[in-house]
Design a protein around this motif. Structure first.
Motif, mmCIF file in Angstrom:
data_model
loop_
_atom_site.group_PDB
_atom_site.id
_atom_site.type_symbol
_atom_site.label_atom_id
_atom_site.label_comp_id
_atom_site.label_asym_id
_atom_site.label_seq_id
_atom_site.Cartn_x
_atom_site.Cartn_y
_atom_site.Cartn_z
ATOM 1 N N ASP A 91 0.735 -1.165 -0.027
ATOM 2 C CA ASP A 91 -0.057 0.136 -0.087
ATOM 3 C C ASP A 91 0.910 1.345 -0.046
ATOM 4 O O ASP A 91 2.139 1.256 -0.412
ATOM 5 C CB ASP A 91 -0.918 0.043 1.248
ATOM 6 C CG ASP A 91 -0.278 0.156 2.547
ATOM 7 O OD1 ASP A 91 0.847 0.289 2.575
ATOM 8 O OD2 ASP A 91 -0.883 -0.580 3.595
ATOM 9 N N ASN A 158 7.859 4.741 12.417
ATOM 10 C CA ASN A 158 6.908 3.690 13.283
ATOM 11 C C ASN A 158 7.287 2.292 13.280
ATOM 12 O O ASN A 158 7.176 1.647 14.399
ATOM 13 C CB ASN A 158 5.442 3.724 12.453
ATOM 14 C CG ASN A 158 4.527 3.163 13.057
ATOM 15 O OD1 ASN A 158 4.387 1.858 13.078
ATOM 16 N ND2 ASN A 158 3.714 3.843 14.214
ATOM 17 N N ASN A 288 1.564 -3.766 13.558
ATOM 18 C CA ASN A 288 0.456 -2.600 13.488
ATOM 19 C C ASN A 288 0.675 -1.758 12.277
ATOM 20 O O ASN A 288 1.922 -1.399 12.328
ATOM 21 C CB ASN A 288 0.574 -2.082 14.746
ATOM 22 C CG ASN A 288 0.140 -2.928 16.120
ATOM 23 O OD1 ASN A 288 -0.615 -3.712 15.890
ATOM 24 N ND2 ASN A 288 0.854 -2.634 17.146
ATOM 25 N N HIS A 289 -0.094 -1.686 11.593
ATOM 26 C CA HIS A 289 0.039 -0.894 10.361
ATOM 27 C C HIS A 289 0.282 0.574 10.801
ATOM 28 O O HIS A 289 -0.328 1.287 11.519
ATOM 29 C CB HIS A 289 -1.257 -0.776 9.547
ATOM 30 C CG HIS A 289 -1.113 -0.230 8.428
ATOM 31 N ND1 HIS A 289 -1.249 1.217 8.029
ATOM 32 C CD2 HIS A 289 -0.973 -0.701 7.021
ATOM 33 C CE1 HIS A 289 -0.683 1.350 6.675
ATOM 34 N NE2 HIS A 289 -0.733 0.243 6.113
ATOM 35 N N GLU A 291 -0.252 3.585 9.750
ATOM 36 C CA GLU A 291 -1.031 4.456 9.749
ATOM 37 C C GLU A 291 -2.332 4.304 10.223
ATOM 38 O O GLU A 291 -2.847 5.125 11.007
ATOM 39 C CB GLU A 291 -1.311 4.678 8.226
ATOM 40 C CG GLU A 291 -0.001 5.316 7.278
ATOM 41 C CD GLU A 291 -0.546 5.810 5.665
ATOM 42 O OE1 GLU A 291 0.508 6.252 5.075
ATOM 43 O OE2 GLU A 291 -1.407 5.414 5.327
ATOM 44 N N SER A 292 -2.973 2.997 10.188
ATOM 45 C CA SER A 292 -4.123 2.846 10.647
ATOM 46 C C SER A 292 -3.980 2.165 12.096
ATOM 47 O O SER A 292 -4.961 2.397 12.796
ATOM 48 C CB SER A 292 -4.902 1.814 9.632
ATOM 49 O OG SER A 292 -4.182 0.683 9.826
ATOM 50 N N GLY A 293 -2.839 1.805 12.354
ATOM 51 C CA GLY A 293 -2.696 1.144 13.843
ATOM 52 C C GLY A 293 -3.456 -0.167 13.708
ATOM 53 O O GLY A 293 -3.053 -0.932 14.918
ATOM 54 N N GLU A 294 -3.914 -0.661 12.934
ATOM 55 C CA GLU A 294 -4.708 -2.016 12.829
ATOM 56 C C GLU A 294 -3.400 -3.124 12.858
ATOM 57 O O GLU A 294 -2.517 -3.079 12.017
ATOM 58 C CB GLU A 294 -5.464 -2.175 11.366
ATOM 59 C CG GLU A 294 -6.183 -3.550 11.403
ATOM 60 C CD GLU A 294 -6.813 -3.593 9.751
ATOM 61 O OE1 GLU A 294 -7.332 -4.942 9.713
ATOM 62 O OE2 GLU A 294 -6.642 -2.700 9.306
ATOM 63 N N TYR A 295 -3.906 -4.279 13.481
ATOM 64 C CA TYR A 295 -2.735 -5.253 13.431
ATOM 65 C C TYR A 295 -3.055 -6.254 12.392
ATOM 66 O O TYR A 295 -4.118 -6.494 12.065
ATOM 67 C CB TYR A 295 -2.823 -6.024 14.998
ATOM 68 C CG TYR A 295 -1.931 -7.238 14.706
ATOM 69 C CD1 TYR A 295 -0.546 -7.214 14.974
ATOM 70 C CD2 TYR A 295 -2.469 -8.531 14.410
ATOM 71 C CE1 TYR A 295 0.297 -8.272 15.110
ATOM 72 C CE2 TYR A 295 -1.343 -9.844 14.403
ATOM 73 C CZ TYR A 295 -0.239 -9.630 14.795
ATOM 74 O OH TYR A 295 0.777 -10.640 14.647
#
Length: 324
Positions: A91, A158, A288-289, A291-295
Motif C-alpha cells: 500500500d 513507526n 501494527n499498520h 498509519e491505521s494502527g490495525e494489527y
C-alpha cells in the motif's frame, strides 16, 4: 551525498550503569551500527539529559534521557535493477516481500548489485530517499520468507520503533537435526564468535536473545519446529538451535559435522546431501499498520525445497516404522 534527518529518544533504566555511552546506544538502537553511533556522538548529535556529550567513553549512571538528532545517508548510489519480487502486500506506507533463497537483502562488500535493495529501487524509486531503502529488518541470504519495507519516513520511524519494542510477530519454520522431545524457550545472549569472525555465538557479553520454539512434527532423526522471535539478533535461530545441539538441516555455519542416520532411505540421503542451505523459512509476519494502527498478519507457504524435505522425512519414517 544524500542524507535524511533522524530523531531517536530513549530513557534508560539502571541496567546501563557503568556502560560506555556508545555501547549502550548501539545495543538500544541496534538498527544502526556502533561505528555510526560513535560518529554521531563525536559530531555532537547526542544529548544526555539535555547536555551534548561528545565522548564515546562517557560512563552511564542509569536513568539517562538520551536524544539523538542526526543526519544519515540514505539509499546511496545503488542502482535499480529489474529483479522479480514476490510482493505479498503493498500500500502507500509499506511493502511485504516473500524473499527467495539466495537473494542478499542489502548491498555490502562483494554484493553491490543483484540484491533486494536493487530490486526495490526499480519497483519503487522513491525508496532511495529512505534509510536502507526502507528495509526494516533482514533475513539471511539463504533463509526464505517474509520481511517488511517502509515506503515513507513516517512509516519507517513507526516500524523501527515497533521492532525495537518487540511489537512484531515473527514466526519461522525450521527443520533441525535430531529429535526434539518438546518445545520451550531459550534466553541466551548472542554476540560475535570469539575466534570465527563470520559467525555468531552464545557469549556472556552478547546482546540478550530470546527464541520460543514448539514441535510440529517428529521424524526418525529430525524435527520440524515453529519458532517465534522475541528479539532479532544476527543468526539468532541458527545460533540458538546449534547451542541446544539441534542445528538446522543444511546450515553451512552452525550444523557441524553431518552424522548420517542409521535408518535412512537412499532418496532421503540424497535429499539431505543436496540441501545446501539452512532449512529456515520466515512463514508469518505480524505488525501494527503504521498509519491505521490495525494489527495485520501475513503468511508465506513453505518453499518447494523445504516441502520436499518434509515429504521425504515422512516417507522415511513411515518406511522404517512399517518394518518394525
Amino acid at each position: 551525498m544524500t542524507t535524511q534527518s533522524i530523531a531517536l529518544r530513549h530513557i534508560f533504566d539502571e541496567k546501563v550503569y557503568g556502560k560506555r555511552l556508545d555501547a549502550a546506544l548501539s545495543q538500544q538502537f541496534s538498527d544502526y551500527s556502533r561505528s555510526r553511533i560513535q560518529e554521531w556522538i563525536q559530531n555532537g548529535f547526542v544529548k544526555v539529559n539535555g547536555e551534548v556529550i561528545t565522548s564515546n567513553k562517557y560512563k552511564m549512571a542509569g536513568f539517562e534521557d538520551i536524544e539523538i538528532n542526526a543526519e544519515i545517508e540514505v539509499a546511496g548510489e545503488w542502482k535499480p535493477e529489474a529483479i522479480d519480487l514476490d510482493i505479498v502486500y503493498e500500500d502507500d506506507a509499506l511493502l511485504v516481500i516473500n524473499k527467495p533463497a539466495g537473494l542478499v537483502v542489502h548491498p555490502g562488500a562483494g554484493n553491490q548489485d543483484g540484491t533486494m535493495v536493487n530490486a526495490l529501487l526499480h519497483h519503487c524509486p522513491e525508496l532511495a530517499n529512505l534509510p536502507r531503502a526502507g528495509i526494516i529488518h533482514r533475513i539471511d541470504k539463504e533463509t526464505t520468507g517474509l520481511l517488511v519495507v517502509a515506503k515513507t519516513i513516517a512509516a519507517h520511524t513507526n516500524l523501527v520503533e515497533q521492532l525495537q519494542n518487540r511489537a512484531f510477530t515473527r514466526e519461522y519454520d525450521a527443520v533441525v537435526n535430531r529429535v526434539m522431545v518438546s518445545g520451550g524457550t531459550i534466553d541466551k545472549p548472542i554476540g560475535r564468535h570469539p575466534t570465527k569472525r563470520t559467525s555468531m555465538a552464545v557469549v556472556p557479553d552478547g546482546k540478550r536473545a530470546i527464541t520460543h520454539y514448539r514441535v510440529v512434527e517428529k521424524f526418525l532423526d529430525h524435527t520440524h519446529l515453529k519458532l517465534r522471535l522475541e528479539t532479532g539478533r544476527t543468526h539468532q535461530i541458527r545460533v540458538h538451535m546449534a547451542y541446544l545441539k539441534f542445528p538446522l538441516v543444511g546450515d553451512p555455519l552452525y550444523s557441524g559435522r553431518y552424522r548420517v542416520p542409521t535408518r535412512i532411505t537412499p532418496i532421503l540421503r540424497e535429499t539431505l546431501d543436496s540441501f545446501k542451505r539452512q532449512a529456515l523459512h520466515a512463514s508469518l509476519l505480524g505488525l501494527n499498520h503504521p498509519e491505521s494502527g490495525e494489527y495485520i498478519e501475513w503468511r508465506a507457504p513453505l518453499p518447494q525445497d523445504m516441502s520436499s524435505l518434509l515429504e521425504q522425512l515422512r516417507e522415511n519414517r513411515d518406511t522404517f516404522e512399517a518394518e518394525e
